[in-house]
Design a protein around this motif. Structure first.
Motif, PDB file in Angstrom:
ATOM      1  N   MET A   1      -4.328  -4.667  -3.032  1.00  0.00           N
ATOM      2  CA  MET A   1      -3.573  -3.463  -3.395  1.00  0.00           C
ATOM      3  C   MET A   1      -2.471  -3.216  -2.371  1.00  0.00           C
ATOM      4  SD  MET A   1      -5.060   0.429  -3.969  1.00  0.00           S
ATOM      5  CE  MET A   1      -6.455  -0.059  -4.956  1.00  0.00           C
ATOM      6  N   PRO A   3       0.136  -1.156  -0.020  1.00  0.00           N
ATOM      7  CA  PRO A   3      -0.024   0.123   0.698  1.00  0.00           C
ATOM      8  C   PRO A   3       0.751   1.251   0.023  1.00  0.00           C
ATOM      9  CG  PRO A   3       0.657  -1.643   2.191  1.00  0.00           C
ATOM     10  CD  PRO A   3       0.817  -2.166   0.803  1.00  0.00           C
ATOM     11  N   PHE A   4       0.227   2.459   0.191  1.00  0.00           N
ATOM     12  CA  PHE A   4       0.919   3.639  -0.331  1.00  0.00           C
ATOM     13  C   PHE A   4       0.552   4.825   0.543  1.00  0.00           C
ATOM     14  CE2 PHE A   4      -3.115   3.144  -2.558  1.00  0.00           C
ATOM     15  CZ  PHE A   4      -3.722   4.386  -2.351  1.00  0.00           C
ATOM     16  N   TYR A   6      -0.311   9.036   0.511  1.00  0.00           N
ATOM     17  CA  TYR A   6      -1.081   9.905  -0.403  1.00  0.00           C
ATOM     18  C   TYR A   6      -0.870  11.364  -0.056  1.00  0.00           C
ATOM     19  CZ  TYR A   6      -5.267  12.338  -2.173  1.00  0.00           C
ATOM     20  OH  TYR A   6      -6.118  13.217  -2.766  1.00  0.00           O
ATOM     21  N   ARG A   8      -2.110  15.406  -1.664  1.00  0.00           N
ATOM     22  CA  ARG A   8      -2.810  16.171  -2.688  1.00  0.00           C
ATOM     23  C   ARG A   8      -1.969  17.383  -3.035  1.00  0.00           C
ATOM     24  NH1 ARG A   8      -8.016  17.719  -0.510  1.00  0.00           N
ATOM     25  NH2 ARG A   8      -8.531  15.546  -0.926  1.00  0.00           N
ATOM     26  N   LEU A  34      -5.836   2.944 -10.760  1.00  0.00           N
ATOM     27  CA  LEU A  34      -6.390   2.184  -9.629  1.00  0.00           C
ATOM     28  C   LEU A  34      -6.793   0.775 -10.055  1.00  0.00           C
ATOM     29  CD1 LEU A  34      -8.383   5.030  -7.888  1.00  0.00           C
ATOM     30  CD2 LEU A  34      -6.406   3.818  -6.964  1.00  0.00           C
ATOM     31  N   THR A  45       4.319   3.375  -4.257  1.00  0.00           N
ATOM     32  CA  THR A  45       4.364   3.475  -2.796  1.00  0.00           C
ATOM     33  C   THR A  45       3.918   4.851  -2.317  1.00  0.00           C
ATOM     34  OG1 THR A  45       6.707   4.013  -2.985  1.00  0.00           O
ATOM     35  CG2 THR A  45       6.148   1.720  -2.498  1.00  0.00           C
TER      36      THR A  45
ATOM     37  N   MET B   1       0.828  -9.945   3.065  1.00  0.00           N
ATOM     38  CA  MET B   1       1.224  -8.857   2.166  1.00  0.00           C
ATOM     39  C   MET B   1       2.403  -8.097   2.777  1.00  0.00           C
ATOM     40  SD  MET B   1      -1.274  -6.009   0.531  1.00  0.00           S
ATOM     41  CE  MET B   1      -1.858  -5.432   2.115  1.00  0.00           C
ATOM     42  N   SER B   3       5.283  -4.946   2.281  1.00  0.00           N
ATOM     43  CA  SER B   3       5.524  -3.716   1.546  1.00  0.00           C
ATOM     44  C   SER B   3       6.465  -2.828   2.325  1.00  0.00           C
ATOM     45  CB  SER B   3       4.216  -2.971   1.316  1.00  0.00           C
ATOM     46  OG  SER B   3       4.482  -1.681   0.812  1.00  0.00           O
ATOM     47  N   SER B   4       7.198  -1.999   1.567  1.00  0.00           N
ATOM     48  CA  SER B   4       8.100  -1.068   2.236  1.00  0.00           C
ATOM     49  C   SER B   4       7.338   0.171   2.703  1.00  0.00           C
ATOM     50  CB  SER B   4       9.219  -0.661   1.278  1.00  0.00           C
ATOM     51  OG  SER B   4       8.664  -0.135   0.101  1.00  0.00           O
ATOM     52  N   ALA B   5       6.167   0.416   2.083  1.00  0.00           N
ATOM     53  CA  ALA B   5       5.414   1.606   2.470  1.00  0.00           C
ATOM     54  C   ALA B   5       4.682   1.358   3.787  1.00  0.00           C
ATOM     55  CB  ALA B   5       4.419   1.979   1.381  1.00  0.00           C
ATOM     56  N   GLU B   6       4.786   2.294   4.679  1.00  0.00           N
ATOM     57  CA  GLU B   6       4.120   2.188   5.964  1.00  0.00           C
ATOM     58  C   GLU B   6       2.652   2.565   5.779  1.00  0.00           C
ATOM     59  OE1 GLU B   6       4.563   4.320  10.313  1.00  0.00           O
ATOM     60  OE2 GLU B   6       6.089   4.629   8.789  1.00  0.00           O
ATOM     61  N   THR B   7       1.762   1.767   6.332  1.00  0.00           N
ATOM     62  CA  THR B   7       0.347   2.079   6.193  1.00  0.00           C
ATOM     63  C   THR B   7      -0.069   3.083   7.257  1.00  0.00           C
ATOM     64  OG1 THR B   7      -0.058  -0.134   5.368  1.00  0.00           O
ATOM     65  CG2 THR B   7      -1.966   1.105   6.092  1.00  0.00           C
ATOM     66  N   PRO B  27      -5.483   4.964   2.981  1.00  0.00           N
ATOM     67  CA  PRO B  27      -5.593   5.660   1.689  1.00  0.00           C
ATOM     68  C   PRO B  27      -6.053   4.751   0.553  1.00  0.00           C
ATOM     69  CG  PRO B  27      -3.468   6.112   2.732  1.00  0.00           C
ATOM     70  CD  PRO B  27      -4.148   5.073   3.573  1.00  0.00           C
ATOM     71  N   ARG B  28      -5.883   3.430   0.726  1.00  0.00           N
ATOM     72  CA  ARG B  28      -6.293   2.504  -0.333  1.00  0.00           C
ATOM     73  C   ARG B  28      -7.805   2.386  -0.465  1.00  0.00           C
ATOM     74  NH1 ARG B  28      -2.757  -2.629   1.511  1.00  0.00           N
ATOM     75  NH2 ARG B  28      -3.300  -1.744   3.526  1.00  0.00           N
ATOM     76  N   LEU B  71     -10.422   6.938  -5.164  1.00  0.00           N
ATOM     77  CA  LEU B  71     -10.091   6.809  -3.749  1.00  0.00           C
ATOM     78  C   LEU B  71     -10.932   7.775  -2.918  1.00  0.00           C
ATOM     79  CD1 LEU B  71      -6.200   6.777  -4.129  1.00  0.00           C
ATOM     80  CD2 LEU B  71      -7.682   4.792  -3.710  1.00  0.00           C
ATOM     81  N   VAL B  73     -10.092   9.312  -0.299  1.00  0.00           N
ATOM     82  CA  VAL B  73      -9.297  10.485   0.119  1.00  0.00           C
ATOM     83  C   VAL B  73      -9.252  11.572  -0.944  1.00  0.00           C
ATOM     84  CG1 VAL B  73      -7.786   9.332   1.793  1.00  0.00           C
ATOM     85  CG2 VAL B  73      -7.150   9.349  -0.635  1.00  0.00           C
TER      86      VAL B  73
END
Lengths: 327, 179
Positions: A1, A3-4, A6, A8, A34, A45, B1, B3-7, B27-28, B71, B73
């Motif tokens: 998966m 990364p993204f 999050y 709420r 998911l 993202t 892997m 990605s543009s999104a920062e973990t 968050p994954r 998830l 979270v």
């Protein structure tokens, strides 16, 4: 998966703004999103979690209809006493879909927006115009046993997988939307999902950032309501063909009928042709068969799914006979 | 892997089997992976990881769900119960004891999910929820026939095919044999 990030959401007006950034998506039940994210078919993202927004209720409307919050679970909707007594076709459709665990998580809004289960859409090594516009369609000429027989195009022959939406189509539901500009509008469910045409990746008329806040059911039409689903297993499988029928009879004559099909098209498929062939005619198997022929007059098989045309006709006849309490 | 999104990780508090647990999670992380890999509650099993087999079933606020398709979270403040929270080897919950008595398993891999699902399912029946096997969805009471149990448990697969004994165990608990 992939990364993204999050967040709420606690306020619907802020949620539609938050989701308007590139790569952002709403998540609610997550049972479809998911699944697709694990396969990297979906690669958001940023996720905006709207599952705790105050759209969980089911409320009576002054005109005898119901307002269903988009965050109500499929289980809550199926078990609601008002739905079970006044809109049984909707309860039946919901209970015919997925499993107990999934229905406890899946939201009403998410059910409407779920993606096709076309195996080539799920297989990132295959060509799919819906997943990667312009790449082609591996289902045309491929293994297409589960695919569409009505309203398909040379770009896409995928089906919409929802049972719930088929019942809502027969009940003439309206989808209530909140826009990124804070505007509110309603769209008839028949206008909400699109046919594939040459842009199968555009599945609904939702505008960027727009969120489903609820579904409005008009007061129930007269007649007996019935949902019938035909599939490869007795439970927990998607429809090969399904029918939602609402049939009113008066001394053996059909006074009004509504017919919607699932599993046959890119959207829940209302058949005005079948309805016209039923209204004012006697409730007999010959009339049901004529309605079925009318419903499938423009049906096109793609090889493996040719059987669905006759299956849809027979499923309609059987459903109408049961709804009209004949045969 | 790439990605543009920062973990970034997220600090969350989960309430599992009555205990508040603090975690710092990507968050994954699925709820299933949070339970197994971070809290070392390995009773909950990973089968298909796609919501098709039911091995990962847990109870959230008394409702059964697939922990692989949500998830971690998203579940702050929720009451999460896993098979470890139902009973212990010396003091089994009625559904656990019934699975033992009726031989409701062979390899046992699907069993924690079957047991959590069965407990959630009986609560749904108690609440009067209909199923696809219910002749009239408007009827307020559910007669818990074997057809009803099979339909309601269709989200839990058992590759050893212990289904007849699983149904017998559930039927026994439903009858109140172990109250």
């Amino acid at each position: 998966m992939r990364p993204f990030t999050y967040e709420r959401a606690t306020d619907p007006r802020a949620a539609v703004v938050a989701v308007s950034r590139a790569g952002a998506k709403f998540i609610s039940g997550g049972t479809n999103l998911l699944d697709l994210m694990k396969l990297e078919v979906e690669q958001p993202t940023h996720l905006v979690d709207i599952s705790r927004l105050p759209f969980k209720d089911i409320q009576e409307l002054p005109d005898g209809g119901l307002w269903i919050g988009a965050q109500a679970t499929n289980s809550d909707l199926a078990a609601d006493r008002r739905v079970r007594t006044r809109y049984p076709v909707l309860s039946q459709a919901l209970l015919a879909g997925a499993s107990g665990q999934l229905r406890n998580k899946a939201s009403v809004g998410g059910n409407l927006l779920q993606r096709t289960r076309c195996p080539y859409f799920y297989d990132t090594a295959a060509d799919c115009n819906k997943r990667t516009p312009g790449s082609g369609c591996s289902a045309i000429g491929g293994f297409n046993r589960t695919h569409a027989i009505l309203g398909a195009s040379d770009a896409c022959i995928a089906t919409h997988p929802s049972d719930m939406a088929v019942a809502m189509r027969a009940l003439e539901a309206q989808i209530e939307l909140l826009g990124a500009d804070q505007s509110v509008r309603r769209v008839a469910i028949g206008d909400f999902h699109r046919l594939p045409g040459d842009t199968p990746h555009v599945e609904t008329v939702l505008r960027p950032g727009e969120m489903i806040t609820g579904v409005v059911l008009p007061s129930p039409p007269p007649g007996r309501q019935l949902y019938r689903k035909v599939r490869d297993r007795a439970s927990y499988a998607f429809a090969l063909v399904s029918v939602a029928a609402i049939v009113a009879t008066d001394r053996g004559t059909i006074s009004a009928a509504r017919v919607a099909f699932g599993g046959v098209a890119h959207k829940p498929w209302r058949s005005v042709e079948a309805e016209a062939a039923l209204a004012g005619r006697p409730a007999t198997m010959a009339v049901f068969r004529a309605a079925a022929e009318a419903a499938m007059a423009n049906a096109v098989g793609r090889g493996h799914n040719d059987f669905k045309i006759e299956l849809a006709k027979r499923t309609l006849c059987r459903t109408l006979a049961q709804a009209a309490q004949v045969g | 892997m790439s990605s543009s999104a920062e973990t970034k990780t997220a600090e969350i508090a989960l309430t599992v089997n009555g205990r508040v647990r603090h975690l710092d999670l990507d968050p994954r992380t699925s709820l299933l992976d949070a339970l197994r890999e971070h809290l070392h509650l390995t009773g909950t099993k990973k089968g298909c990881d796609h919501g098709q087999c039911g091995a990962c079933t847990v109870l959230i606020n008394d409702r059964r769900i697939n922990s692989c398709l949500t998830l971690a979270v998203m579940h702050e403040g929720d009451d999460i119960v896993t098979v470890e929270g139902l009973g212990s080897p010396g003091a089994l919950a009625p559904m656990q004891a019934a699975f033992v008595d009726f031989d409701g398993f062979q390899c046992g891999y699907c069993t924690p999910g079957q047991i959590c699902s069965a407990i959630g399912m009986l609560a749904e029946v108690e609440a009067g929820w209909p199923s696809q096997a219910t002749a009239d969805v408007a009827s307020p009471r559910i007669a818990l026939t074997d057809a009803e149990i099979r339909e309601r448990m269709s989200g839990n697969l058992c590759r050893c095919a212990a289904y007849p004994n699983i149904i017998a165990a559930i039927r026994d608990v439903a009858k109140g044999g172990r109250g």
